[in-house]
Design a protein around this motif. Structure first.
Motif, PDB file in Angstrom:
ATOM      1  N   LYS A 108      -5.927   0.322  -7.123  1.00  0.00           N
ATOM      2  CA  LYS A 108      -5.243   1.475  -6.515  1.00  0.00           C
ATOM      3  C   LYS A 108      -4.143   2.009  -7.425  1.00  0.00           C
ATOM      4  O   LYS A 108      -3.941   3.224  -7.521  1.00  0.00           O
ATOM      5  N   GLY A 143      -0.781   7.462  -4.873  1.00  0.00           N
ATOM      6  CA  GLY A 143      -2.064   8.130  -5.074  1.00  0.00           C
ATOM      7  C   GLY A 143      -2.216   9.352  -4.196  1.00  0.00           C
ATOM      8  O   GLY A 143      -2.726  10.391  -4.645  1.00  0.00           O
ATOM      9  N   THR A 201       1.173   2.054  -3.719  1.00  0.00           N
ATOM     10  CA  THR A 201      -0.062   2.406  -4.427  1.00  0.00           C
ATOM     11  C   THR A 201      -0.785   3.569  -3.759  1.00  0.00           C
ATOM     12  O   THR A 201      -1.043   4.591  -4.396  1.00  0.00           O
ATOM     13  N   LEU A 202      -1.093   3.413  -2.491  1.00  0.00           N
ATOM     14  CA  LEU A 202      -1.787   4.491  -1.783  1.00  0.00           C
ATOM     15  C   LEU A 202      -0.887   5.704  -1.593  1.00  0.00           C
ATOM     16  O   LEU A 202      -1.346   6.841  -1.677  1.00  0.00           O
ATOM     17  N   ASN A 232       0.812  -1.215   0.000  1.00  0.00           N
ATOM     18  CA  ASN A 232       0.000   0.000   0.000  1.00  0.00           C
ATOM     19  C   ASN A 232       0.845   1.263   0.000  1.00  0.00           C
ATOM     20  O   ASN A 232       0.409   2.301  -0.491  1.00  0.00           O
ATOM     21  N   ALA A 242      -4.160   5.780  -8.863  1.00  0.00           N
ATOM     22  CA  ALA A 242      -3.042   6.690  -8.608  1.00  0.00           C
ATOM     23  C   ALA A 242      -2.466   7.216  -9.921  1.00  0.00           C
ATOM     24  O   ALA A 242      -2.166   8.409 -10.047  1.00  0.00           O
TER      25      ALA A 242
END
Length: 156
Positions: free
Chosen positions: A80, A32, A28-29, A25, A84
Motif C-alpha cells: 500500500k 493513497g 497508507t490508504l 491504514n 500510494a
C-alpha cells in the motif's frame, strides 16, 4: 513544497514501521486516497507528472511489491505504501525509490552491527525493529524513505 509534504508523510510511515513493524491504514490508504483524489481532480500526480504516468507508476509499484507479498517477504502495508507513493509521483521516482531502498537496506545490513552498539539506548528502543539481529525481519518503510531522498537528490 510537494516534495516536502511527501517526505513528511513517508517519514511518519517510516517512523511507525521502525517502532512497531506496522503502518496503520490511515497513513497508507489515506495517503493513497489523497494521491488518487489529487490525480483525478487535477489530472496530474502530486509531483506534477501526467495522470497516465501515475497510473503506470502504480502498476510498476504493484509489479515490484506483490511478488514479495506473495512470498511473505513484504507486508501488506509495504504494498500500500509503494502504491500510494506511485500515485503521488511517477514511474521514474518509483523505480529510483525502489532501487535506493534496496541499496539502503544492503548498506544497513553491512553497517548496522557496528553502528548499533554506539547508538543511545533510547534511540535503539525507538528503532527496535531495525536491530541487526532482526535482519530477516527489517521494516521496509525506513529504506523507502532513504530511497526517495536519494531519488530526489538524483533528479534535482
Amino acid at each position: 513544497m510537494q516534495s516536502f509534504v511527501l517526505l513528511i508523510w513517508l517519514a511518519l510511515c517510516a517512523a511507525q514501521d521502525a517502532r512497531q513493524r506496522h503502518i496503520v491504514n490511515g497513513l497508507t490508504l489515506g495517503g493513497g486516497a489523497l494521491a488518487l483524489a489529487w490525480l483525478l481532480w487535477s489530472g496530474t500526480t502530486w509531483l506534477g507528472a501526467e495522470a497516465q504516468q501515475g497510473g503506470w507508476a502504480f502498476l510498476l509499484a504493484l509489479g515490484f511489491t506483490l511478488p514479495g507479498y506473495a512470498m511473505k517477504r513484504m507486508g501488506g502495508a509495504d504494498v500500500k505504501l509503494m502504491a500510494a507513493l506511485a500515485l503521488a509521483t511517477d514511474g521514474m521516482h518509483v523505480l529510483g525509490t525502489f532501487i535506493g531502498a534496496g541499496l539502503a537496506s544492503v548498506f544497513w545490513l553491512l553497517l548496522a552491527p557496528r553502528v548499533w552498539l554506539h547508538m543511545g539506548q533510547g534511540l535503539r528502543t525507538h528503532l527496535f525493529y531495525m536491530a541487526p539481529e532482526l535482519s530477516r525481519k527489517q521494516p521496509f518503510a525506513p529504506f523507502v524513505l532513504v530511497g526517495l531522498i536519494l531519488t530526489f537528490a538524483w533528479f534535482r
